[in-house]
Enzyme design. Structure first.
Site, PDB file in Angstrom:
ATOM      1  N   GLU A  57      24.243  58.847  30.115  1.00 59.39           N
ATOM      2  CA  GLU A  57      23.851  59.922  31.025  1.00 59.39           C
ATOM      3  C   GLU A  57      25.057  60.717  31.506  1.00 59.39           C
ATOM      4  O   GLU A  57      24.997  61.947  31.618  1.00 59.39           O
ATOM      5  CB  GLU A  57      23.065  59.362  32.220  1.00 59.39           C
ATOM      6  CG  GLU A  57      21.693  58.801  31.872  1.00 59.39           C
ATOM      7  CD  GLU A  57      20.784  59.830  31.223  1.00 59.39           C
ATOM      8  OE1 GLU A  57      21.050  61.041  31.342  1.00 59.39           O
ATOM      9  OE2 GLU A  57      19.802  59.422  30.579  1.00 59.39           O
ATOM     10  N   TYR A 140      20.464  64.137  39.399  1.00 59.95           N
ATOM     11  CA  TYR A 140      19.870  63.915  38.088  1.00 59.95           C
ATOM     12  C   TYR A 140      20.182  62.520  37.557  1.00 59.95           C
ATOM     13  O   TYR A 140      19.288  61.776  37.137  1.00 59.95           O
ATOM     14  CB  TYR A 140      20.338  64.958  37.057  1.00 59.95           C
ATOM     15  CG  TYR A 140      20.084  64.444  35.677  1.00 59.95           C
ATOM     16  CD1 TYR A 140      18.795  64.468  35.160  1.00 59.95           C
ATOM     17  CD2 TYR A 140      21.091  63.816  34.939  1.00 59.95           C
ATOM     18  CE1 TYR A 140      18.508  63.912  33.924  1.00 59.95           C
ATOM     19  CE2 TYR A 140      20.812  63.256  33.703  1.00 59.95           C
ATOM     20  CZ  TYR A 140      19.528  63.306  33.198  1.00 59.95           C
ATOM     21  OH  TYR A 140      19.254  62.725  31.999  1.00 59.95           O
ATOM     22  N   ASP A 158      16.460  67.607  34.738  1.00 63.48           N
ATOM     23  CA  ASP A 158      17.637  68.214  34.103  1.00 63.48           C
ATOM     24  C   ASP A 158      17.224  69.624  33.662  1.00 63.48           C
ATOM     25  O   ASP A 158      16.158  70.112  34.020  1.00 63.48           O
ATOM     26  CB  ASP A 158      18.111  67.367  32.914  1.00 63.48           C
ATOM     27  CG  ASP A 158      17.202  67.554  31.718  1.00 63.48           C
ATOM     28  OD1 ASP A 158      15.986  67.722  31.919  1.00 63.48           O
ATOM     29  OD2 ASP A 158      17.701  67.543  30.584  1.00 63.48           O
TER      30      ASP A 158
END
Length: 366
Positions: A57, A140, A158
């Site tokens: 991520e 996020y 996102d």
DNA sequence: AAATCGGGGAG
DNA sequence: CTCCCAGATTT
């Protein structure tokens, strides 16, 4: 034409119909990515390693899947656990990150790994709030890790999800003002079952079908639920603010080579390319051109416009000056506080792309 | 709220 | 060439 995302509009059955349709599509069409596990393994009860979820991520922040894949493989091969990454020398991690961009991510990555390996006993926090407190983990990423690694029904938003949701509910408010409404709508359609798969399915949809230009509405599993599609305005959403023009800057990098070794420096820990190894330069920045004054007296061969490079908020035309002797001012060199690096091993120096390109030009002119 | 911070791939 | 990507942090 905006459809308000209220309970009366996006009620439980509608949200459930959307997530069900999307997950059914995902079960057949999910992208095979290095940080995912096979559907078979998933059905067998295998869970995802929070370390690998977090690492992927962070690497994927503002960065395409294609750019991340190789870096993810190298990082996980070299540092298989958060403890291994936490124990790595900072310069090794920064060098391994070189070329991926946004180097504050790498600095925060190290700080986060050390926090998790230390204060958290090697375990990532399992709640959004706990994750949000980690360095380099924002709204996020905290939601993504909570959903994907810990099965929490967090609203993962996102740029893909922003686009998909803005279209699903025909949200015509320009970004970034539309973000609160988009978040509310995302939460409304996020299922309690398989929230991690749902988040990844939304991102797959945005990446492969609900694309910025020419969305493939004819094969979209959510087409029948899409208000923008019904209104014939899918491609126009979301509405984004106009972007500012990039200033053009000039600068000079210095190639000082003696006995097969080139002088490198480590850039300051904050700011552009912070903490990275680099060629010494003349102080160019987003705000101003470089001064173009050589750091040591002597003869220089100047290659004008040796490298053109585009950063997020400005463009740079970099000249390259090669030191040609005859003698070297040892005191002035000492003041550069540099390190001598074997030219034959320049690929292992971990230079950001701008300076890697400059090094390539310099070597051609040796 | 706006600015800062990389690099590369798609169209 | 333009646009934008699994954003976070600072100002």
């Amino acid at each position: 034409m905006s459809v308000e995302c209220r309970d009366a509009i996006v009620d439980e059955p509608v949200g459930s119909a959307i997530s069900s349709a999307l997950l059914a599509h995902y079960d057949v069409h999910a992208r095979d990515l290095p940080w995912r596990i096979s559907p078979a393994a998933r059905r067998a009860g295998a869970g995802l390693d929070p370390y690998r979820v977090w690492l992927s991520e962070v690497m994927l922040q503002q960065t395409t899947v294609a750019a991340v894949t190789g870096y993810f493989q190298r990082f996980t091969d070299r540092w298989p656990t958060v403890e291994a990454l936490a124990a790595a020398p900072e310069e090794d991690v920064l060098a391994a990150w070189a070329g991926l961009g946004y180097y504050a991510r790498a600095r925060n990555l190290i700080a986060c790994a050390r926090a998790v390996a230390g204060a958290h006993g090697g375990q990532f926090p399992q709640t959004e709030a706990g994750l949000l407190a980690l360095p380099g983990v924002g709204d996020y990423t905290a939601a993504a890790i909570a959903a994907i690694a810990f099965d929490e029904p967090a609203a993962v938003v996102d740029a893909n999800v922003e686009r998909v949701v803005a279209r699903l509910f025909a949200i015509a408010t320009p970004l970034p003002a539309a973000r609160p409404e988009i978040r509310t709508c995302t939460a409304r359609i996020t299922p309690r079952e398989r929230p991690g798969d749902f988040a990844q399915a939304m991102m797959d949809l945005g990446a492969t079908i609900c694309t910025v230009r020419n969305p493939s509405c004819l094969i979209c599993p959510l087409a029948s639920h899409c208000a923008a599609r019904a209104a014939g305005m899918a491609e126009a959403l979301p509405i984004k603010p106009p972007r500012k023009a990039k200033p053009q800057r000039t600068g000079t990098a210095w190639w000082i080579e003696l006995d097969g070794q080139v002088l490198l420096v480590q850039r300051p820990g904050k700011g552009m390319l912070g903490g990275m190894r680099a060629l010494p330069d003349d102080g160019w920045s987003a705000r101003a051109d470089g001064h173009a004054e050589p750091p040591v007296t002597g003869q220089w061969q100047v290659i004008e416009a040796a490298v053109g490079h585009v950063f997020t908020h400005f463009s740079l035309e970099l000249a390259l000056a090669l030191y040609r002797g005859p003698q070297i001012d040892k005191v002035a060199i000492e003041n550069l506080n540099g390190i001598w690096w074997p030219v034959e091993q320049i690929a292992e120096a971990g230079l950001p792309t701008l300076f890697a390109k400059a090094a390539t030009v310099a070597i051609q002119h040796r």
